[in-house]
Scaffold this active site. Sequence first.
Site, PDB file in Angstrom:
ATOM      1  N   SER A 111      20.937 -57.384  23.085  1.00 40.53           N
ATOM      2  CA  SER A 111      21.846 -58.464  23.510  1.00 40.53           C
ATOM      3  C   SER A 111      23.270 -57.931  23.502  1.00 40.53           C
ATOM      4  O   SER A 111      23.825 -57.615  24.543  1.00 40.53           O
ATOM      5  CB  SER A 111      21.684 -59.691  22.616  1.00 40.53           C
ATOM      6  OG  SER A 111      20.467 -60.351  22.933  1.00 40.53           O
ATOM      7  N   GLY A 113      24.199 -55.219  21.453  1.00 42.69           N
ATOM      8  CA  GLY A 113      24.142 -53.791  21.165  1.00 42.69           C
ATOM      9  C   GLY A 113      24.836 -53.340  19.891  1.00 42.69           C
ATOM     10  O   GLY A 113      25.083 -52.152  19.709  1.00 42.69           O
ATOM     11  N   SER A 120      18.290 -51.487  19.046  1.00 46.10           N
ATOM     12  CA  SER A 120      18.087 -52.261  20.264  1.00 46.10           C
ATOM     13  C   SER A 120      18.077 -51.376  21.514  1.00 46.10           C
ATOM     14  O   SER A 120      17.850 -51.869  22.609  1.00 46.10           O
ATOM     15  CB  SER A 120      19.184 -53.321  20.392  1.00 46.10           C
ATOM     16  OG  SER A 120      20.461 -52.715  20.330  1.00 46.10           O
ATOM     17  N   GLY A 182      22.140 -62.757  20.357  1.00 47.36           N
ATOM     18  CA  GLY A 182      20.719 -62.429  20.170  1.00 47.36           C
ATOM     19  C   GLY A 182      20.437 -61.773  18.830  1.00 47.36           C
ATOM     20  O   GLY A 182      19.510 -62.158  18.118  1.00 47.36           O
ATOM     21  N   TYR A 190      26.613 -64.237   9.197  1.00 49.22           N
ATOM     22  CA  TYR A 190      27.540 -64.590   8.118  1.00 49.22           C
ATOM     23  C   TYR A 190      28.970 -64.467   8.631  1.00 49.22           C
ATOM     24  O   TYR A 190      29.273 -63.549   9.400  1.00 49.22           O
ATOM     25  CB  TYR A 190      27.329 -63.632   6.939  1.00 49.22           C
ATOM     26  CG  TYR A 190      28.396 -63.724   5.873  1.00 49.22           C
ATOM     27  CD1 TYR A 190      28.212 -64.539   4.762  1.00 49.22           C
ATOM     28  CD2 TYR A 190      29.588 -63.006   5.994  1.00 49.22           C
ATOM     29  CE1 TYR A 190      29.199 -64.634   3.788  1.00 49.22           C
ATOM     30  CE2 TYR A 190      30.575 -63.098   5.026  1.00 49.22           C
ATOM     31  CZ  TYR A 190      30.377 -63.912   3.930  1.00 49.22           C
ATOM     32  OH  TYR A 190      31.354 -64.006   2.976  1.00 49.22           O
ATOM     33  N   ASN A 475      21.398 -58.114   8.766  1.00 48.94           N
ATOM     34  CA  ASN A 475      22.299 -57.856   9.903  1.00 48.94           C
ATOM     35  C   ASN A 475      23.027 -56.514   9.775  1.00 48.94           C
ATOM     36  O   ASN A 475      23.518 -55.992  10.767  1.00 48.94           O
ATOM     37  CB  ASN A 475      23.329 -58.978  10.066  1.00 48.94           C
ATOM     38  CG  ASN A 475      22.873 -60.110  10.966  1.00 48.94           C
ATOM     39  OD1 ASN A 475      23.308 -61.243  10.825  1.00 48.94           O
ATOM     40  ND2 ASN A 475      21.982 -59.841  11.900  1.00 48.94           N
ATOM     41  N   TYR A 476      23.102 -55.975   8.544  1.00 50.73           N
ATOM     42  CA  TYR A 476      23.701 -54.638   8.379  1.00 50.73           C
ATOM     43  C   TYR A 476      22.567 -53.622   8.310  1.00 50.73           C
ATOM     44  O   TYR A 476      22.307 -53.022   7.269  1.00 50.73           O
ATOM     45  CB  TYR A 476      24.525 -54.545   7.088  1.00 50.73           C
ATOM     46  CG  TYR A 476      25.775 -55.401   7.066  1.00 50.73           C
ATOM     47  CD1 TYR A 476      26.236 -56.057   8.200  1.00 50.73           C
ATOM     48  CD2 TYR A 476      26.516 -55.518   5.885  1.00 50.73           C
ATOM     49  CE1 TYR A 476      27.388 -56.829   8.158  1.00 50.73           C
ATOM     50  CE2 TYR A 476      27.666 -56.286   5.842  1.00 50.73           C
ATOM     51  CZ  TYR A 476      28.098 -56.938   6.985  1.00 50.73           C
ATOM     52  OH  TYR A 476      29.240 -57.696   6.938  1.00 50.73           O
TER      53      TYR A 476
HETATM   54  C1  LIG Z   1      31.846 -54.650  14.866  1.00 49.54           C
HETATM   55  C2  LIG Z   1      30.756 -55.401  14.163  1.00 49.54           C
HETATM   56  C3  LIG Z   1      31.054 -56.585  13.484  1.00 49.54           C
HETATM   57  C4  LIG Z   1      30.048 -57.305  12.854  1.00 49.54           C
HETATM   58  N1  LIG Z   1      30.383 -58.461  12.189  1.00 49.54           N
HETATM   59  C5  LIG Z   1      29.406 -59.207  11.638  1.00 49.54           C
HETATM   60  C6  LIG Z   1      29.711 -60.426  10.988  1.00 49.54           C
HETATM   61  O1  LIG Z   1      30.867 -60.836  10.920  1.00 49.54           O
HETATM   62  N2  LIG Z   1      28.696 -61.145  10.442  1.00 49.54           N
HETATM   63  C7  LIG Z   1      27.402 -60.712  10.516  1.00 49.54           C
HETATM   64  O2  LIG Z   1      26.510 -61.427  10.037  1.00 49.54           O
HETATM   65  N3  LIG Z   1      27.077 -59.543  11.112  1.00 49.54           N
HETATM   66  C8  LIG Z   1      28.043 -58.790  11.664  1.00 49.54           C
HETATM   67  N4  LIG Z   1      27.722 -57.611  12.270  1.00 49.54           N
HETATM   68  C9  LIG Z   1      26.317 -57.188  12.313  1.00 49.54           C
HETATM   69  C10 LIG Z   1      25.619 -57.867  13.478  1.00 49.54           C
HETATM   70  O3  LIG Z   1      25.301 -59.192  13.113  1.00 49.54           O
HETATM   71  C11 LIG Z   1      24.311 -57.190  13.827  1.00 49.54           C
HETATM   72  O4  LIG Z   1      24.544 -55.861  14.169  1.00 49.54           O
HETATM   73  C12 LIG Z   1      23.608 -57.910  14.970  1.00 49.54           C
HETATM   74  O5  LIG Z   1      22.252 -57.529  14.992  1.00 49.54           O
HETATM   75  C13 LIG Z   1      24.262 -57.620  16.300  1.00 49.54           C
HETATM   76  O6  LIG Z   1      23.734 -58.403  17.324  1.00 49.54           O
HETATM   77  P1  LIG Z   1      23.785 -57.825  18.811  1.00 49.54           P
HETATM   78  O7  LIG Z   1      23.083 -58.787  19.698  1.00 49.54           O
HETATM   79  O8  LIG Z   1      25.173 -57.427  19.144  1.00 49.54           O
HETATM   80  O9  LIG Z   1      22.965 -56.484  18.615  1.00 49.54           O
HETATM   81  P2  LIG Z   1      21.717 -55.765  19.312  1.00 49.54           P
HETATM   82  O10 LIG Z   1      21.908 -54.344  18.925  1.00 49.54           O
HETATM   83  O11 LIG Z   1      21.619 -56.103  20.753  1.00 49.54           O
HETATM   84  O12 LIG Z   1      20.495 -56.379  18.561  1.00 49.54           O
HETATM   85  C14 LIG Z   1      20.286 -56.256  17.167  1.00 49.54           C
HETATM   86  C15 LIG Z   1      18.819 -56.508  16.816  1.00 49.54           C
HETATM   87  O13 LIG Z   1      18.416 -57.786  17.280  1.00 49.54           O
HETATM   88  C16 LIG Z   1      17.377 -57.659  18.260  1.00 49.54           C
HETATM   89  N5  LIG Z   1      17.663 -58.597  19.352  1.00 49.54           N
HETATM   90  C17 LIG Z   1      18.806 -58.673  20.071  1.00 49.54           C
HETATM   91  N6  LIG Z   1      18.712 -59.638  20.979  1.00 49.54           N
HETATM   92  C18 LIG Z   1      17.489 -60.189  20.841  1.00 49.54           C
HETATM   93  C19 LIG Z   1      16.798 -61.228  21.536  1.00 49.54           C
HETATM   94  N7  LIG Z   1      17.384 -61.882  22.544  1.00 49.54           N
HETATM   95  N8  LIG Z   1      15.536 -61.537  21.158  1.00 49.54           N
HETATM   96  C20 LIG Z   1      14.949 -60.855  20.154  1.00 49.54           C
HETATM   97  N9  LIG Z   1      15.546 -59.862  19.461  1.00 49.54           N
HETATM   98  C21 LIG Z   1      16.811 -59.525  19.806  1.00 49.54           C
HETATM   99  C22 LIG Z   1      17.461 -56.232  18.733  1.00 49.54           C
HETATM  100  O14 LIG Z   1      16.226 -55.796  19.287  1.00 49.54           O
HETATM  101  C23 LIG Z   1      17.860 -55.510  17.486  1.00 49.54           C
HETATM  102  O15 LIG Z   1      16.738 -55.316  16.660  1.00 49.54           O
HETATM  103  C24 LIG Z   1      28.717 -56.849  12.891  1.00 49.54           C
HETATM  104  C25 LIG Z   1      28.409 -55.654  13.565  1.00 49.54           C
HETATM  105  C26 LIG Z   1      29.418 -54.930  14.191  1.00 49.54           C
HETATM  106  C27 LIG Z   1      29.082 -53.645  14.898  1.00 49.54           C
END
Ligand SMILES: Cc1cc2nc3c(=O)[nH]c(=O)nc-3n(C[C@H](O)[C@H](O)[C@H](O)COP(=O)(O)OP(=O)(O)OC[C@H]3O[C@@H](n4cnc5c(N)ncnc54)[C@H](O)[C@@H]3O)c2cc1C
Length: 537
Positions: A111, A113, A120, A182, A190, A475-476
């Site tokens: 979603s 990344g 992902s 996602g 959080y 999430n981390y």
């Molecule tokens: C700069 C930064 C700031 C952050 N700040 C916070 C914060 O304030 N609070 C917090 O809780 N976390 C935070 N995080 C961690 C973040 O919540 C996780 O990295 C989260 O998984 C990111 O979601 P994404 O969709 O961007 O990631 P992706 O890399 O796209 O997905 C992460 C995981 O979820 C799965 N996934 C994604 N989309 C779907 C979908 N549609 N259906 C099923 N599975 C899916 C992927 O396969 C993968 O396993 C932060 C991370 C970064 C890099």
Amino acid sequence: MRIPGLAIFSFLSILALSVSRQPGSSDELAYGTFTECLLRRSNPSYPISSAIYFPSNSSYSSVLQSYIRNLRFNESDTPKPQLILTALHESHIQTAIICAKYHGLQMRIRSGGHDFEGSSYVSNAPFFILDMFNLRSFNVSIEDETAWVEAGASVGEVYYKIGEKSNIHGFPTGTCPTVGVGGLFSGGGYGFRSRKYGLSVDNIIDARLVDVNGRILDRASMGEDLFWAITGGGGSSFGVVLAYKIKLVRLPPKVAIFTVQRTYEQNLTDIAYSLLQIVDKLDKEIFLKMVIDVVNDNRRVGKKTIRGTFLCYFIGDSTRLFSLVNKKFPELGLRKTDCTEHSWAESLVRWNNFPSGTPVEVLLSRVHPRLEYLKRKSDYLKKPIPKQGLESIFKKMIELETPLLKFFPYGGFLSEISPSEKPFPHRAGNIVKIEYATNWDESGILAANHYINLTRNLYNYMTPFVSKSRGAFFNYRDFDLGINHHAQNSYIEGAAYGNKYFKDNFHRLVQIKTSVDPENFFRNDQSIPIFQSIGSQ
Ligand SMILES: Cc1cc2nc3c(=O)[nH]c(=O)nc-3n(C[C@H](O)[C@H](O)[C@H](O)COP(=O)(O)OP(=O)(O)OC[C@H]3O[C@@H](n4cnc5c(N)ncnc54)[C@H](O)[C@@H]3O)c2cc1C
Ligand SMILES: *[C@@H]1O[C@H](CO)[C@@H](O)[C@H](O)[C@H]1NC(C)=O
Ligand SMILES: *[C@@H]1O[C@H](CO)[C@@H](O)[C@H](O)[C@H]1NC(C)=O
Ligand SMILES: *[C@@H]1O[C@H](CO)[C@@H](O)[C@H](O)[C@H]1NC(C)=O
Ligand SMILES: *[C@@H]1O[C@H](CO)[C@@H](O)[C@H](O)[C@H]1NC(C)=O
Ligand SMILES: *[C@@H]1O[C@H](CO)[C@@H](O)[C@H](O)[C@H]1NC(C)=O
């Protein structure tokens, strides 16, 4: 080899499942390649070919790279997908699941990344990426105080779109605007409103998911177990989340924030010590985060010192913030002029370090302001750290230099929710979550090994101070906690990281996983494993 308890074994034999592959329901599946299957099976009203990028398409690399948020996985030797499907319609996802299952091709769902281990968009087995960024609509109803948000939307879009309709509604979630819904929502979510309103998942009321059979389910049709699993247990073990329905929360028109810094020479040890005594007990409206890092010592050339940055977000006005913090945490020495008041949309721009005056439209940008190489780990603190402990940690940090520590406050509403309410188990009894954060700028495996090693050293050094069970925040994502090979030992391998992320909820996640995806199609390096009967693969 350690084996799970007897109870699990008897459960296993009841659940013993065949792992033989079910042939596809129609003959069309039976011939051709994965790509041919996609083209043949897709609904002609929604042509799929314009959503498929092969390595030979000229935009393949730019599409792949646009959602790589950790440069550690932007290297030439990072495994690349056979194709990227940038789904334009839900039917593309349904087709992709059916075809990938039949052809035994691994799917990575992306979603936003931001996954810290690239889970992902990286796999060691042959794979393709299902990219969700085109599916990002957001429909808000202020009358109902709810919104439907598609998985490909970003956090910034969520904030911006709510703000367009109302200046007294918001949602508790993360702050970094480019993070995707996602991953963030499916894994917990959080943020700076969590002490008052809980995690994102504590405020999700419905969801739409494509399951392993390509069916589109909502909360009523998927049932409470699966709904529970995809609100904190991660989406990617259970299906493809299309959208979540969220309950908005009410905010005052103005919020207050401050950022103050204190160095080691400015009594940081005493201040940090006091903070850990009170931070989880403050009013729910106060979110007070502490970041500890190593900086040059202005007074001694060539020497390093420790700096503490105290960032506060308050759901209320600045006068009240100033008086509450001064009363409960006088050691900080807060001044009235440190506190500023903003509309909550403006506060987000400030909180994310954009220059003041930056238009709130910056929240819609999908370009990450500064990409780096990253490693993250996490811990939970249940007892305050004694002063001597803090002193020794600071000394260790100066020695290691790069890794920094972020202390995120718990308590408040978070501790009023039962640990089994959602898969996220870290509720009452936690003072702070600690994030170990190491960022660097050099490419290559040698640099990565060096900085990852530093991060692990600090994590190991913290052992006497943190929770004995070493809980971690899902999430981390942190592959040091173990990865799964999905072979005979997959339950045991899964328990290694699963118990840290989910504690007592891990077992229920495995039960749900086993019943909704018995052939373990939706898998990755840290997915929820299935129960397997003894002797099966
Ligand atoms: C700069 C930064 C700031 C952050 N700040 C916070 C914060 O304030 N609070 C917090 O809780 N976390 C935070 N995080 C961690 C973040 O919540 C996780 O990295 C989260 O998984 C990111 O979601 P994404 O969709 O961007 O990631 P992706 O890399 O796209 O997905 C992460 C995981 O979820 C799965 N996934 C994604 N989309 C779907 C979908 N549609 N259906 C099923 N599975 C899916 C992927 O396969 C993968 O396993 C932060 C991370 C970064 C890099
Ligand atoms: C990628 O190339 C193929 C032909 O090789 C074409 O069918 C497809 O539409 C291209 N993808 C995009 C998104 O243009
Ligand atoms: C990712 O790698 C590619 C190919 O080496 C490079 O062109 C690109 O600049 C990299 N991305 C970033 C943000 O460094
Ligand atoms: C929002 O509404 C539009 C138009 O009715 C619809 O196409 C879209 O699917 C909706 N999105 C969500 C997430 O419900
Ligand atoms: C540090 O603490 C000492 C003793 O409590 C106090 O005298 C001194 O003023 C403090 N220094 C700063 C910079 O706050
Ligand atoms: C990792 O850190 C340990 C402890 O400081 C050190 O002994 C070891 O050499 C380091 N390894 C690498 C690869 O940097």
